[in-house]
Scaffold this active site. Structure first.
Site, PDB file in Angstrom:
ATOM      1  N   ASN A  91      42.468  37.104  53.389  1.00  0.00           N
ATOM      2  CA  ASN A  91      41.003  36.942  52.535  1.00  0.00           C
ATOM      3  C   ASN A  91      40.104  38.125  52.959  1.00  0.00           C
ATOM      4  O   ASN A  91      39.212  38.443  52.111  1.00  0.00           O
ATOM      5  CB  ASN A  91      40.459  35.558  53.044  1.00  0.00           C
ATOM      6  CG  ASN A  91      38.940  35.529  52.752  1.00  0.00           C
ATOM      7  OD1 ASN A  91      38.515  35.454  51.765  1.00  0.00           O
ATOM      8  ND2 ASN A  91      38.246  35.572  54.041  1.00  0.00           N
ATOM      9  N   TYR A 157      37.070  48.966  44.690  1.00  0.00           N
ATOM     10  CA  TYR A 157      37.316  47.775  44.635  1.00  0.00           C
ATOM     11  C   TYR A 157      38.210  47.025  43.631  1.00  0.00           C
ATOM     12  O   TYR A 157      39.145  46.454  44.205  1.00  0.00           O
ATOM     13  CB  TYR A 157      36.006  47.006  44.710  1.00  0.00           C
ATOM     14  CG  TYR A 157      36.064  45.659  44.787  1.00  0.00           C
ATOM     15  CD1 TYR A 157      35.996  45.223  46.113  1.00  0.00           C
ATOM     16  CD2 TYR A 157      35.916  44.573  43.779  1.00  0.00           C
ATOM     17  CE1 TYR A 157      35.870  43.723  46.306  1.00  0.00           C
ATOM     18  CE2 TYR A 157      35.914  43.180  44.169  1.00  0.00           C
ATOM     19  CZ  TYR A 157      35.930  42.794  45.325  1.00  0.00           C
ATOM     20  OH  TYR A 157      36.063  41.457  45.737  1.00  0.00           O
ATOM     21  N   LYS A 161      41.992  45.511  44.492  1.00  0.00           N
ATOM     22  CA  LYS A 161      42.329  44.308  43.990  1.00  0.00           C
ATOM     23  C   LYS A 161      43.247  44.040  43.039  1.00  0.00           C
ATOM     24  O   LYS A 161      44.129  43.096  43.120  1.00  0.00           O
ATOM     25  CB  LYS A 161      41.026  43.008  43.407  1.00  0.00           C
ATOM     26  CG  LYS A 161      39.958  43.123  44.688  1.00  0.00           C
ATOM     27  CD  LYS A 161      40.467  42.277  45.867  1.00  0.00           C
ATOM     28  CE  LYS A 161      39.269  42.276  46.618  1.00  0.00           C
ATOM     29  NZ  LYS A 161      39.672  41.276  47.946  1.00  0.00           N
ATOM     30  N   THR A 192      28.242  34.044  48.409  1.00  0.00           N
ATOM     31  CA  THR A 192      28.687  34.133  49.764  1.00  0.00           C
ATOM     32  C   THR A 192      27.673  35.619  50.339  1.00  0.00           C
ATOM     33  O   THR A 192      27.260  36.172  49.695  1.00  0.00           O
ATOM     34  CB  THR A 192      30.036  34.847  50.298  1.00  0.00           C
ATOM     35  OG1 THR A 192      30.175  36.088  49.440  1.00  0.00           O
ATOM     36  CG2 THR A 192      31.081  33.835  49.424  1.00  0.00           C
TER      37      THR A 192
HETATM   38  N1  LIG Z   1      31.995  36.532  46.964  1.00  0.00           N
HETATM   39  C1  LIG Z   1      32.516  36.958  45.802  1.00  0.00           C
HETATM   40  O1  LIG Z   1      31.927  36.846  44.587  1.00  0.00           O
HETATM   41  C2  LIG Z   1      34.168  37.408  45.841  1.00  0.00           C
HETATM   42  C3  LIG Z   1      34.432  37.374  44.380  1.00  0.00           C
HETATM   43  C4  LIG Z   1      35.917  37.772  44.374  1.00  0.00           C
HETATM   44  C5  LIG Z   1      36.681  37.949  45.510  1.00  0.00           C
HETATM   45  N2  LIG Z   1      36.003  37.994  46.711  1.00  0.00           N
HETATM   46  C6  LIG Z   1      37.067  38.173  47.926  1.00  0.00           C
HETATM   47  O2  LIG Z   1      36.685  37.498  48.801  1.00  0.00           O
HETATM   48  C7  LIG Z   1      36.910  37.693  50.208  1.00  0.00           C
HETATM   49  C8  LIG Z   1      36.164  36.933  51.311  1.00  0.00           C
HETATM   50  O3  LIG Z   1      34.875  37.602  50.728  1.00  0.00           O
HETATM   51  P1  LIG Z   1      33.539  36.703  50.805  1.00  0.00           P
HETATM   52  O4  LIG Z   1      32.602  36.705  49.840  1.00  0.00           O
HETATM   53  O5  LIG Z   1      33.460  35.433  51.684  1.00  0.00           O
HETATM   54  O6  LIG Z   1      32.597  37.803  51.953  1.00  0.00           O
HETATM   55  P2  LIG Z   1      32.001  37.897  53.320  1.00  0.00           P
HETATM   56  O7  LIG Z   1      31.260  36.705  53.524  1.00  0.00           O
HETATM   57  O8  LIG Z   1      31.248  39.065  53.362  1.00  0.00           O
HETATM   58  O9  LIG Z   1      33.352  37.862  54.140  1.00  0.00           O
HETATM   59  C9  LIG Z   1      34.062  38.937  54.426  1.00  0.00           C
HETATM   60  C10 LIG Z   1      34.934  38.566  55.456  1.00  0.00           C
HETATM   61  O10 LIG Z   1      35.826  39.532  55.517  1.00  0.00           O
HETATM   62  C11 LIG Z   1      36.165  40.098  56.752  1.00  0.00           C
HETATM   63  N3  LIG Z   1      36.536  41.415  57.065  1.00  0.00           N
HETATM   64  C12 LIG Z   1      35.853  42.736  56.543  1.00  0.00           C
HETATM   65  N4  LIG Z   1      36.438  43.654  57.108  1.00  0.00           N
HETATM   66  C13 LIG Z   1      37.534  43.071  57.785  1.00  0.00           C
HETATM   67  C14 LIG Z   1      38.447  43.970  58.883  1.00  0.00           C
HETATM   68  N5  LIG Z   1      38.368  45.144  58.789  1.00  0.00           N
HETATM   69  N6  LIG Z   1      39.266  43.207  59.485  1.00  0.00           N
HETATM   70  C15 LIG Z   1      38.938  41.963  59.602  1.00  0.00           C
HETATM   71  N7  LIG Z   1      38.191  41.194  58.854  1.00  0.00           N
HETATM   72  C16 LIG Z   1      37.513  41.959  58.164  1.00  0.00           C
HETATM   73  C17 LIG Z   1      34.507  39.574  57.589  1.00  0.00           C
HETATM   74  O11 LIG Z   1      34.725  39.392  58.917  1.00  0.00           O
HETATM   75  P3  LIG Z   1      34.539  40.436  60.121  1.00  0.00           P
HETATM   76  O12 LIG Z   1      33.052  41.117  59.541  1.00  0.00           O
HETATM   77  O13 LIG Z   1      33.894  39.567  61.133  1.00  0.00           O
HETATM   78  O14 LIG Z   1      35.484  41.228  60.500  1.00  0.00           O
HETATM   79  C18 LIG Z   1      34.352  38.370  56.833  1.00  0.00           C
HETATM   80  O15 LIG Z   1      34.940  37.375  57.417  1.00  0.00           O
HETATM   81  C19 LIG Z   1      37.101  39.173  49.947  1.00  0.00           C
HETATM   82  O16 LIG Z   1      38.413  39.819  49.834  1.00  0.00           O
HETATM   83  C20 LIG Z   1      36.397  39.443  48.741  1.00  0.00           C
HETATM   84  O17 LIG Z   1      36.795  40.673  48.120  1.00  0.00           O
HETATM   85  C21 LIG Z   1      34.757  37.553  46.834  1.00  0.00           C
END
Ligand SMILES: NC(=O)c1ccc[n+]([C@@H]2O[C@H](COP(=O)([O-])OP(=O)(O)OC[C@H]3O[C@@H](n4cnc5c(N)ncnc54)[C@H](OP(=O)(O)O)[C@@H]3O)[C@@H](O)[C@H]2O)c1
Length: 253
Positions: A91, A157, A161, A192
């Site tokens: 994730n 991005y 993806k 988020t």
């Molecule tokens: N929010 C949306 O609208 C949305 C839509 C489609 C897809 N997504 C996908 O959902 C996933 C989670 O996103 P979110 O929205 O929950 O965002 P978020 O709250 O910013 O969470 C991102 C997570 O990724 C971790 N991360 C980032 N870089 C990392 C690294 N190098 N190594 C390990 N962990 C890492 C962060 O942890 P640390 O900073 O502690 O490392 C955090 O736990 C992502 O892949 C995102 O692209 C999100």
């Protein structure tokens, strides 16, 4: 159904926030022992605390998903502690800079690809090696609707993806007869910290996100988590290679 992952061992990359944290809580509610891997220790420990407060079991292994040695260690510690790895949710991700293709910097391209695409591939590699040893398992990758349709201002991005969707399909074919199911979730705009990073600087953006999703709202991290739980459960036993869209109708327009 509570208990759908009873006795399973579940790993989540990026469990310190947003969708990853919600999934840690949902996995634990379903009876799984949870291991999360991310970089920020205090936020990761907060997820662990919340899982334990809800009666579940969780631990953090500090992990940067761009580093093979870290992922190898994350899987190794999971197996050392719990003896196996049944479910993995890859994730961890970043949006990178909002910049059109010609303005995207090489640094932004490399960083975004490294976390979102290389990180998912590395995680799959070590998870699959363990799952082959034990005779099966389930993997879910977090892609995005941006992996299915174009997204202005997010070339790295979207490309990362789209790559996650194709990696998912490819690996699903490779391991279909070996007891490993591999799927992806493709969320639309979800509320988020990742989304808030952008909407706090640009209040019109949140209104636009709601408008383009036919249900007229953002998704919640819990709505994505429930889909991940289902894909990991035996209820989805004939599902593999599928990019499951969770977007309030965004991409069917
Ligand atoms: N929010 C949306 O609208 C949305 C839509 C489609 C897809 N997504 C996908 O959902 C996933 C989670 O996103 P979110 O929205 O929950 O965002 P978020 O709250 O910013 O969470 C991102 C997570 O990724 C971790 N991360 C980032 N870089 C990392 C690294 N190098 N190594 C390990 N962990 C890492 C962060 O942890 P640390 O900073 O502690 O490392 C955090 O736990 C992502 O892949 C995102 O692209 C999100």
């Amino acid at each position: 159904m509570p208990g759908s992952l009873k006795g399973r061992v579940a790993l989540i990359t990026g469990g310190s926030s947003g969708i990853g944290r919600a999934t840690a809580l949902a996995f634990a509610r379903e009876g799984a022992r949870v291991v999360i891997g991310n970089r920020r220790v205090s936020e990761g420990e907060e997820t662990v605390r919340r899982v334990k407060a809800a009666g579940g079991e969780a631990m953090l292994v500090r992990t940067d998903v761009t580093k093979a040695a870290h992922i190898e260690m994350l899987v190794a510690k999971t197996v050392e502690t719990h003896g196996r790895l049944d479910c993995a949710f890859n994730n961890a991700g970043v949006t990178g800079d909002i910049a059109r293709t010609a303005e995207c910097t090489e640094e932004n391209w490399d960083r975004t690809m490294s976390v979102n695409l290389k990180g998912v591939w590395l995680a799959m590699k070590y998870e699959i090696l363990q799952m082959l040893k034990q005779g099966g398992g389930v993997i879910v990758n977090n892609a995005s609707v941006a992996g299915l349709v174009g997204m202005r201002g997010g070339p790295a991005y979207s490309a990362s993806k789209g790559g996650v969707v194709q990696l998912t399909r490819t690996a699903a074919l490779e391991y279909a007869k070996l007891g490993i199911r591999i799927n992806a979730v493709c969320p639309g705009f979800v509320s988020t910290p990742m989304t808030e990073d952008h909407t706090s600087a640009n209040p019109d953006l949140e209104a636009w996100m709601k408008k383009v999703q036919p249900m007229g709202r953002l998704g919640t991290p819990e709505e994505v988590a429930e889909a991940v739980v289902w894909l990991c459960s035996d209820a989805a036993s004939f599902v593999t290679g599928h990019p499951l869209v969770l977007d309030g109708g965004l991409v069917v327009q």
